[in-house]
Design an enzyme around this catalytic site. Structure first.
Site, PDB file in Angstrom:
ATOM      1  N   ALA A 119       7.595 -16.118 -35.828  1.00  0.00           N
ATOM      2  CA  ALA A 119       8.375 -15.302 -34.891  1.00  0.00           C
ATOM      3  C   ALA A 119       7.877 -13.860 -34.889  1.00  0.00           C
ATOM      4  O   ALA A 119       8.628 -12.909 -35.090  1.00  0.00           O
ATOM      5  CB  ALA A 119       9.847 -15.361 -35.276  1.00  0.00           C
ATOM      6  N   HIS A 217      12.100  -7.810 -34.532  1.00  0.00           N
ATOM      7  CA  HIS A 217      11.069  -7.350 -35.460  1.00  0.00           C
ATOM      8  C   HIS A 217      10.221  -6.284 -34.771  1.00  0.00           C
ATOM      9  O   HIS A 217       9.679  -6.521 -33.684  1.00  0.00           O
ATOM     10  CB  HIS A 217      10.157  -8.507 -35.881  1.00  0.00           C
ATOM     11  CG  HIS A 217      10.884  -9.695 -36.429  1.00  0.00           C
ATOM     12  ND1 HIS A 217      11.489  -9.687 -37.663  1.00  0.00           N
ATOM     13  CD2 HIS A 217      11.117 -10.922 -35.896  1.00  0.00           C
ATOM     14  CE1 HIS A 217      12.047 -10.864 -37.878  1.00  0.00           C
ATOM     15  NE2 HIS A 217      11.842 -11.621 -36.817  1.00  0.00           N
TER      16      HIS A 217
END
Length: 266
Positions: A119, A217
């Site tokens: 991810a 992120h």
């Protein structure tokens, strides 16, 4: 046809097993392993070509072994595959980063260890920059509190996320410390560290954010060749909020890259 086995049938492994059963050109799923054998048999019973449910050490009969299990089970899956000289796709980057002697064992046996991007974005750029001077790499992760619940670091330090009303910085340190304290949450940071300047120099900041609906992120890199930042907002898996929906898709892309005639990206 390359034979594939999967260790772990959670949010990542079961999705991969279903995709392989539907058909991924050039690959055939032959075996799976899970902590709960009966549950695993039930999960694959309706497959067009049900794989065998085997002990973890038997996964190494396949040419490619995908590790998609909790970090505590990583070595039990990885070591037999490495000893047999197989290709190991390791989703538990944090567990690998804490057992880097396995890389030496793979070199001796002829095995390959591949950590899918997962991810995350930008690993190609980080890998390229690391061939020159890199001054800093920082990854900042924001997750809904339920995605961090139960982490050993929080329990050791008496940090409660219950009833959190605003974003809270729960950890700041290097990638190795993050992997030890949050084994189910920082595989992205581990992949970043191994692609770049290593776990000791890669800085990690973890936020529990009740306003976050996605796992966010952000990477910031200061290097001689370039300065860059990247952000990805991934949807958490409905089956496990600690991982994202992108992760099994990334593993599939990595798997296809092993045989594709045209491969894009370094």
């Amino acid at each position: 046809m390359k034979t594939v086995a999967i260790g772990g049938l959670g949010a990542i492994g079961l999705e991969l097993a279903r995709a392989l059963d539907r058909g991924v050109e050039g690959f055939r799923l032959i075996a799976v392993a899970s902590r709960d054998t009966e549950k695993a048999r039930a999960a694959v019973a309706g497959f067009r070509a049900p794989p065998r449910v085997v002990p973890v050490e038997a996964l190494a009969e396949a040419e490619i072994v995908i590790e998609a299990a909790p970090a505590a089970a990583f070595a039990a899956i990885a070591r037999p595959a490495i000893a047999a000289g197989r290709v190991l796709l390791a989703c538990s980057g944090g567990a690998l980063m804490r057992q880097m002697e396995l890389v030496e064992e793979a070199e001796a046996s002829g095995a390959r260890i591949i950590v899918p991007t997962g991810a995350l974005v930008g690993l190609d750029a980080v890998r390229a920059a690391a061939y020159g001077r890199v001054d800093s790499v920082v990854i900042e992760t924001r997750k809904p509190p339920r995605g961090l619940a139960g982490a050993p670091y929080l329990e050791r330090n008496g940090i409660s996320l219950d009833g959190l009303a605003e974003a809270k910085l729960v950890f700041q340190g290097n990638a190795l410390e993050a992997a030890e304290g949050f084994p189910a949450n920082v595989n992205v940071a581990a992949a970043l560290a191994m692609a770049g300047i290593g776990p000791q120099r890669t800085e990690v900041r973890l936020w529990a954010d009740p306003a976050a609906e996605r796992n966010i992120h952000t990477i910031r890199v200061e290097a001689e060749a370039a300065r860059f930042s990247m952000t990805i907002e991934g949807m958490p898996s409905p089956d496990n909020p600690r991982t994202g929906r992108m992760t099994p898709l990334s593993v599939l892309a990595c798997l296809r890259g092993l045989t594709e005639t045209l491969k894009i990206g370094s």
